[in-house]
Scaffold this motif. Structure first.
Motif, short mmCIF file in Angstrom:
data_model
loop_
_atom_site.label_atom_id
_atom_site.label_comp_id
_atom_site.label_asym_id
_atom_site.label_seq_id
_atom_site.Cartn_x
_atom_site.Cartn_y
_atom_site.Cartn_z
N GLY A 96 35.21 38.30 53.39
CA GLY A 96 33.78 38.50 53.12
C GLY A 96 33.29 37.94 51.81
N GLY A 97 34.03 37.05 51.19
CA GLY A 97 33.63 36.50 49.91
C GLY A 97 33.16 35.05 50.00
N GLU A 111 33.93 29.06 34.71
CA GLU A 111 32.79 29.81 35.21
C GLU A 111 32.78 29.73 36.72
OE1 GLU A 111 29.12 28.58 33.41
OE2 GLU A 111 29.78 29.19 31.41
N ILE A 112 32.73 30.89 37.36
CA ILE A 112 32.80 31.01 38.82
C ILE A 112 31.61 31.79 39.33
CG2 ILE A 112 34.13 32.04 40.72
CD1 ILE A 112 35.58 29.68 39.55
N GLU A 113 31.00 31.29 40.40
CA GLU A 113 29.97 32.06 41.10
C GLU A 113 30.68 32.70 42.29
OE1 GLU A 113 26.07 31.07 43.73
OE2 GLU A 113 26.31 29.95 41.84
N TYR A 114 30.59 34.02 42.38
CA TYR A 114 31.30 34.74 43.44
C TYR A 114 30.42 35.86 43.98
CZ TYR A 114 34.42 37.90 45.82
OH TYR A 114 34.98 38.71 46.77
N ARG A 115 30.42 35.98 45.30
CA ARG A 115 29.78 37.12 45.98
C ARG A 115 30.78 37.66 46.98
NH1 ARG A 115 26.12 33.18 46.70
NH2 ARG A 115 26.27 33.30 48.95
N GLY A 116 30.98 38.97 46.95
CA GLY A 116 31.91 39.58 47.89
C GLY A 116 32.54 40.83 47.30
N ASN A 118 34.80 43.53 45.37
CA ASN A 118 35.36 43.52 44.01
C ASN A 118 36.86 43.30 44.00
OD1 ASN A 118 33.06 43.69 42.46
ND2 ASN A 118 33.01 45.92 42.53
N ARG A 119 37.57 43.83 44.99
CA ARG A 119 39.04 43.67 44.99
C ARG A 119 39.41 42.19 45.18
NH1 ARG A 119 37.92 45.01 50.24
NH2 ARG A 119 39.21 44.02 51.83
N VAL A 120 38.61 41.46 45.94
CA VAL A 120 38.86 40.03 46.12
C VAL A 120 38.51 39.28 44.83
CG1 VAL A 120 38.24 37.98 47.46
CG2 VAL A 120 38.45 40.20 48.60
N LYS A 121 37.45 39.71 44.19
CA LYS A 121 37.03 39.11 42.92
C LYS A 121 38.15 39.24 41.88
CE LYS A 121 33.39 39.62 39.42
NZ LYS A 121 32.17 40.37 39.09
N LYS A 122 38.75 40.43 41.81
CA LYS A 122 39.82 40.66 40.84
C LYS A 122 41.04 39.77 41.18
CE LYS A 122 41.66 42.62 37.30
NZ LYS A 122 41.24 42.20 35.98
N GLY A 123 41.36 39.66 42.46
CA GLY A 123 42.47 38.79 42.88
C GLY A 123 42.20 37.33 42.54
N LEU A 124 40.95 36.90 42.73
CA LEU A 124 40.56 35.54 42.39
C LEU A 124 40.72 35.31 40.89
CD1 LEU A 124 39.18 32.79 43.00
CD2 LEU A 124 36.97 34.00 42.81
N GLU A 125 40.27 36.26 40.11
CA GLU A 125 40.40 36.14 38.66
C GLU A 125 41.86 36.02 38.24
OE1 GLU A 125 39.11 38.48 34.56
OE2 GLU A 125 39.02 39.55 36.46
N LEU A 126 42.72 36.88 38.78
CA LEU A 126 44.14 36.84 38.43
C LEU A 126 44.80 35.53 38.86
CD1 LEU A 126 45.13 40.51 39.28
CD2 LEU A 126 44.86 39.50 37.00
N ALA A 127 44.42 35.03 40.04
CA ALA A 127 44.98 33.76 40.51
C ALA A 127 44.54 32.61 39.60
CB ALA A 127 44.56 33.49 41.95
N LEU A 128 43.28 32.61 39.18
CA LEU A 128 42.80 31.54 38.31
C LEU A 128 43.44 31.61 36.92
CD1 LEU A 128 39.04 31.38 39.31
CD2 LEU A 128 40.82 29.71 39.80
N LEU A 129 43.73 32.82 36.46
CA LEU A 129 44.39 32.95 35.16
C LEU A 129 45.83 32.42 35.20
CD1 LEU A 129 43.02 36.41 34.00
CD2 LEU A 129 42.56 34.18 32.94
#
Length: 141
Positions: A96-97, A111-116, A118-129
Motif C-alpha cells: 500500500g505504499g 529526500e524521499i516522497e512516501y505515502r503509505g 508507517n512500518r513500510v516507511k521505517k523499513g524503507l528508511e533502514l534499507a536506504l541507510l
C-alpha cells in the motif's frame, strides 16, 4: 600544497578530450578521508574550473583498485539510491505504499516522497541507510 600538508596528494589518471571530464586518483590520506568529496568539489574542481572554464567537464574520483580503471563512486549517487528503491518498489506497492526519490545530495542526504503505512516507511528508511554513503533519509511531502 594543501593536500600534501595533510598527508595526501592527487594524480590525474586521464582527461577525456571529447567531454572534458577529468579522472583523478586521491592518494595517501586523501584517498580514505571522509572529506574527499568536499576536497574534490570545493578544492580541486573549483581550481580547475577557474583555469579551464567551460572546457572542463566533470571532475571524477577514480578508484585505482577498480578493474580496468573503472570509476567507482566515492560519494552518494542518484543511481545507487534509485536502484535500492527499485529493488523494493514491488513490495512497497503491494503493502500500500508509493515512493519517489526527490533529491540525492552527494554528501549523504536523501529526500524521499512516501505515502503509505508507517512500518513500510521505517523499513524503507533502514534499507536506504544501508546504501553506501547514505547518512540521512528525509521524508518530504
Amino acid at each position: 600544497p594543501y593536500l600534501i600538508s595533510d598527508g595526501g596528494n592527487v594524480s590525474v589518471q586521464k582527461v577525456d578530450e571529447d567531454d572534458g571530464n577529468v579522472y583523478l586518483v586521491l592518494e595517501g590520506a586523501c584517498g580514505s578521508c571522509a572529506s574527499s568529496t568536499v576536497t574534490m568539489q570545493m578544492g580541486i574542481e573549483r581550481v580547475l574550473k577557474e583555469k579551464f572554464g567551460d572546457a572542463l567537464g566533470e571532475v571524477l574520483q577514480v578508484d585505482p583498485d577498480a578493474p580496468d580503471g573503472e570509476t567507482a563512486p566515492k560519494e552518494l549517487t542518484v543511481e545507487a539510491v534509485q536502484a535500492e528503491v527499485n529493488r523494493m518498489s514491488q513490495a512497497i506497492v503491494a503493502m500500500g505504499g508509493v515512493v519517489r526519490v526527490v533529491n540525492v545530495d552527494p554528501i549523504g542526504e536523501v529526500e524521499i516522497e512516501y505515502r503509505g503505512p508507517n512500518r513500510v516507511k521505517k523499513g524503507l528508511e533502514l534499507a536506504l541507510l544501508d546504501v553506501e554513503y547514505v547518512k540521512h533519509v528525509k521524508f518530504v511531502s
